[in-house]
Design an enzyme around this catalytic site. Structure first.
Site, PDB file in Angstrom:
ATOM      1  CB  CYS A   1     137.572 122.732 -28.777  1.00 10.14           C
ATOM      2  SG  CYS A   1     137.068 123.382 -30.873  1.00 10.14           S
TER       3      CYS A   1
ATOM      4  CB  CYS B   1     133.617 125.236 -31.245  1.00  9.22           C
ATOM      5  SG  CYS B   1     133.082 124.023 -30.377  1.00  9.22           S
TER       6      CYS B   1
ATOM      7  CB  CYS C   1     132.920 122.472 -33.946  1.00 10.08           C
ATOM      8  SG  CYS C   1     134.751 122.543 -33.914  1.00 10.08           S
TER       9      CYS C   1
ATOM     10  CB  ALA D   1     121.419 148.335 -25.965  1.00 10.89           C
TER      11      ALA D   1
ATOM     12  CG  HIS E   1     127.995 141.818 -22.699  1.00  7.70           C
ATOM     13  ND1 HIS E   1     126.523 142.952 -22.631  1.00  7.70           N
ATOM     14  CD2 HIS E   1     128.744 141.845 -21.231  1.00  7.70           C
ATOM     15  CE1 HIS E   1     126.828 142.898 -21.246  1.00  7.70           C
ATOM     16  NE2 HIS E   1     127.867 143.110 -20.532  1.00  7.70           N
TER      17      HIS E   1
HETATM   18 ZN    ZN Z   1     134.750 122.207 -31.992  1.00  6.24          ZN
END
Ligand code: ZN
Length: 238
Positions: free
Chosen positions: A121, A118, A143, A13, A110
């Site tokens: 999925c 999502c 999503c 950072a 990161h």
């Molecule tokens: Zn999804």
């Protein structure tokens, strides 16, 4: 720098604070001034509590990364890559300022705030697409494929790092002859492990950070100057 042919760089950072992006653990860090914000980056809280998600989407909307520009430190590292002796540029940052500065091969340990994912999925979308839904009045956009919870494609506490990114970072750290740790307190993993691996394999270890790190004693050099001043100097000295 003169004698090094395989340079591995790790940034945290501290390199982006000079671009106006606050760090987390510093004196003016996000978690120092508002510790409750740590909840927003804990995957358990995020999945369990819709209010945490609403707050997290607002944080993403207002993230300084959207308007930040790379600084002299980022630009110096892009120069280093063009010079040909950069083995890997690894970053703990999610702001993509290295890419904005011209670095082409960046290992984002990161993840990135520029994409959403999502949690059900795994579908990835552009973050701006999701932020437009938040602006239009959906405080926690699900999503559109499966209805699952979405978040930024960053690694929250409790989430695993991308194994391929991590392995590439470990390989680079063990193969380098100079490891530059820049703007990182080396207090979280895998940052500390990468620096230790490089040192253990005989690489020179140079730390550029305002504030102490647990590896200062083992480093070949520790520089506390502002990163935007010191990096252009040591890169051009190459
Ligand atoms: Zn999804």
């Amino acid at each position: 720098m003169h004698s090094s042919e395989r340079i591995a760089v790790l940034t945290g950072a501290g390199i982006s604070t000079e671009s106006g992006i606050p760090d987390f653990r510093g004196p003016n860090g996000v978690w120092t001034t508002t510790p409750e914000k740590m909840k927003l980056v804990n995957i358990e809280d995020y999945v369990r509590d819709p209010q945490v998600r609403v707050a997290a989407w607002q944080e993403r909307m207002n993230h300084p990364a959207w308007t930040a520009h790379p600084n002299a430190g980022h630009l110096a590292l892009a120069d280093l890559e063009r010079g040909g002796n950069l083995l890997a540029l690894m970053t703990q940052n999610i702001d993509a300022l290295h890419q904005a500065a011209g670095s082409e091969r960046v290992l984002e340990l990161h993840g990135t705030i520029h994409q959403a994912k999502c949690l059900s999925c795994g579908r990835r979308t552009r973050m701006q697409e999701q932020l437009e839904r938040v602006s239009a009045g959906d405080p926690d956009p699900a999503c559109t494929e499966c209805g699952g919870i979405q978040k930024s494609a960053t690694v929250a506490f409790g989430e695993q790092l991308d194994p391929l990114v991590l392995e590439t970072a470990v390989v680079a750290s063990s193969a380098c002859d100079l490891f530059l740790a820049i703007g990182t307190s080396l207090s979280v993993q895998p940052a500390a492990l990468l620096a230790e691996e490089a040192h253990h394999r005989g690489a020179l270890l140079v730390i550029v950070n305002q504030g102490e790190t647990p590896l200062d004693d083992r480093a070949d050099a520790v520089l506390g100057d502002p990163i935007g001043e010191v990096l252009p100097r040591i890169v051009s000295a190459k």
